[in-house]
Every structure is written in C-alpha cells, then in structure tokens.
Design an enzyme around this catalytic site. Structure first.
Site, PDB file in Angstrom:
ATOM      1  N   SER A 125       0.858  -1.177   0.000  1.00  0.00           N
ATOM      2  CA  SER A 125       0.000   0.000   0.000  1.00  0.00           C
ATOM      3  C   SER A 125       0.905   1.242   0.000  1.00  0.00           C
ATOM      4  O   SER A 125       2.032   1.197  -0.491  1.00  0.00           O
ATOM      5  CB  SER A 125      -0.936  -0.031   1.214  1.00  0.00           C
ATOM      6  OG  SER A 125      -1.817   1.055   1.204  1.00  0.00           O
TER       7      SER A 125
ATOM      8  N   TYR B 235      -3.565   7.050  -8.105  1.00  0.00           N
ATOM      9  CA  TYR B 235      -2.613   6.237  -7.344  1.00  0.00           C
ATOM     10  C   TYR B 235      -3.109   6.020  -5.924  1.00  0.00           C
ATOM     11  O   TYR B 235      -3.095   4.888  -5.404  1.00  0.00           O
ATOM     12  CB  TYR B 235      -1.257   6.940  -7.338  1.00  0.00           C
ATOM     13  CG  TYR B 235      -0.216   6.302  -6.460  1.00  0.00           C
ATOM     14  CD1 TYR B 235       0.508   5.196  -6.907  1.00  0.00           C
ATOM     15  CD2 TYR B 235       0.074   6.805  -5.190  1.00  0.00           C
ATOM     16  CE1 TYR B 235       1.474   4.606  -6.109  1.00  0.00           C
ATOM     17  CE2 TYR B 235       1.033   6.225  -4.383  1.00  0.00           C
ATOM     18  CZ  TYR B 235       1.735   5.127  -4.849  1.00  0.00           C
ATOM     19  OH  TYR B 235       2.689   4.548  -4.047  1.00  0.00           O
TER      20      TYR B 235
ATOM     21  N   LYS C 207      -3.977   2.475  -3.712  1.00  0.00           N
ATOM     22  CA  LYS C 207      -3.291   2.101  -2.477  1.00  0.00           C
ATOM     23  C   LYS C 207      -4.269   1.978  -1.304  1.00  0.00           C
ATOM     24  O   LYS C 207      -4.066   1.151  -0.402  1.00  0.00           O
ATOM     25  CB  LYS C 207      -2.180   3.096  -2.176  1.00  0.00           C
ATOM     26  CG  LYS C 207      -1.061   3.072  -3.220  1.00  0.00           C
ATOM     27  CD  LYS C 207      -0.505   1.665  -3.405  1.00  0.00           C
ATOM     28  CE  LYS C 207       0.621   1.594  -4.407  1.00  0.00           C
ATOM     29  NZ  LYS C 207       1.207   0.242  -4.526  1.00  0.00           N
TER      30      LYS C 207
END
Length: 265
Positions: A144, A158, A162
C-alpha cells in the site's frame, strides 16, 4: 544472522530495484528461494544474479508485466517447477502517475489500475490457490502507501489504488484465514530509491525536512517490517496495514508543509 526463511519459497514482483529488491535480497539472505519479477528483463536478470551471487542461494528471474494474467500464472508455475511450492508472495510492483485530475486520461487510468490492483488481486488469488492446495498455509504481503491514507496533490488515481490495497488485505482475512494464509500490507512513506533520486536529486533533503523523525526512508526501512510480517513471528497478525513513514501521516495536514522545521520552533 537470522535464518527465518530457510528453504521457503517466495515470489517478489517489481523487484529489480528499490524496495522490492531489498525485500528479495533480505529474504534470500535469510535462506529463502526467491522468484524475482520485474518488467525490465535485463534488470531482473541482473538483480537475480546479484542476489544469488551474494548469498550463494537461489534467486531466479522471471521478467514480465506483473499486471498481466499470464505473467502472474507463470510466476506461480515457475516457483512450482523449480522449488515445488509457494510459501510467500510480495505484490510489490506498482505504478505512480502524477497528473491533474481534470486532465487524467482513460488510458493512464487503466494502466495504473491494471498493475496496482489487477496485479495484486490476481497474484494473491493464484498464490493463495496454490497455498490452499499445499495445505501448509502461507503469507501474502501487499504494498500500500501512506498516500492511500492522506490527500496528496496530483495522485488521486494512485491514492485510490493504495487505499484499495489496504481494504483488500482486510477483506481477505475471512477467505484466507481458514487455510492458514496470513495477508497484510505495508504502507511506505517517502523512500529514497534509484527512481526517486533520479526524479529529484534533492529528494532526500526535501523529504527529511517534511518527516518528523528528520530523515527520509530507505529500502531497508521498508524491508524490515516486510520480513517481520512474512515471518512466523507475525503469525497472529493478519488483515493489517503497517504504515512506515517516519511519522509523516500522523501529523501532516498539508503535504507541502515543512513539518520538521516547524517542530523545531
């Protein structure tokens, strides 16, 4: 030297450099057989050779796109063909794309989702199926990011991936635990790697001023908790995300604020 992983078999993706390489290197150092993946074939071969030479062990390269379903299955098959089993998986491969939300393209959106999410999900599935067949349990580690827990400019896509990775680790506890499979994630913060230093030669200096403990993370700082979560010492830990960012996510409201200098006042 600890030898926690003697004769255990690990798959590590995105591991030709940076955090992935350090995790693969330290697993081999502690006795594991490692299948090392990276999209750059030459770098994957060189990285595996370096690890094998350094520790007189077995680190085999298998280059390819870690978001590709055939490559994912090939990684598991390669481990079985050479070592007969899969004990650990580190889904480290990932893509970071900085872009204005208003200009983010569908093509870039698919690229980041395919690697960061599809890759992690289906590598976990393929490895867990094998671990289930083996009936000996296993450990899965996802990658993560602290950006998955805080707002940061130009990283919305992004950040979404995560955050989803942490949710995936938590959700799969229900399905994997009956088979003795632990799944966790680590969420690295700013880390000095070949890539980040190339992108910004002042990366370490800049982030050392923003991180409360006053220094940027190094790949070894991420590998240490990764190996702990992959080891038997973490047998009662599953479904968790461990943030490794020197305290940045705990105190930062504005990612552009120079926190360390403020704390000195």
């Amino acid at each position: 030297m600890n030898r926690r992983f003697i004769d255990q078999v690990a798959i590590v993706t995105g591991a030709a450099a940076g955090i992935g390489f350090e995790i693969a290197r330290q697993l081999a150092r502690e006795g594991a057989f490692v299948i090392l993946n990276d999209v750059d074939a030459e770098q994957a071969v060189n990285a595996a050779a370096r690890i094998s030479s350094e520790y007189r062990g077995h680190c085999l390269p298998l280059p390819g796109d870690a978001g590709s379903l055939p490559v994912i299955q090939a990684l598991v098959d390669h481990a079985i063909d050479h070592f007969g089993r899969v004990d650990m998986v580190v889904a480290n491969a990932g893509l970071t794309l900085f872009a204005d939300f208003f200009e983010f393209s569908p093509a870039d959106f698919q690229r980041i989702m395919n690697l960061n999410l599809q890759g992690a999900f289906f590598l976990t599935q393929a490895a867990a199926r094998q671990m289930k067949r083996q009936a000996t349990g296993g450990r899965i580690l996802l990658m993560s990011s602290n950006i998955g827990q805080r707002a940061y400019p130009y990283l919305t896509a992004y950040s979404m991936t995560k955050a989803a990775i942490s949710t995936m680790a938590r959700s799969l506890v229900l399905e994997l635990s009956p088979h003795g499979i632990n799944i966790n994630a680590i969420a690295p913060g700013a880390t000095l790697t070949e890539r980040t230093e190339l992108e910004d030669p002042a990366y370490a200096e800049v982030w050392s001023e923003r991180i409360p403990i006053g220094k940027v993370g190094m790949p070894a700082d991420m590998a240490a908790p990764a190996l702990f979560l992959l080891s038997g010492d973490a047998r009662h830990i599953t479904g968790q995300t461990v943030v490794v960012d020197g305290g940045w996510s705990g105190v930062s409201n504005n990612p552009e604020v120079v926190i360390h200098s403020q704390l000195k006042k």
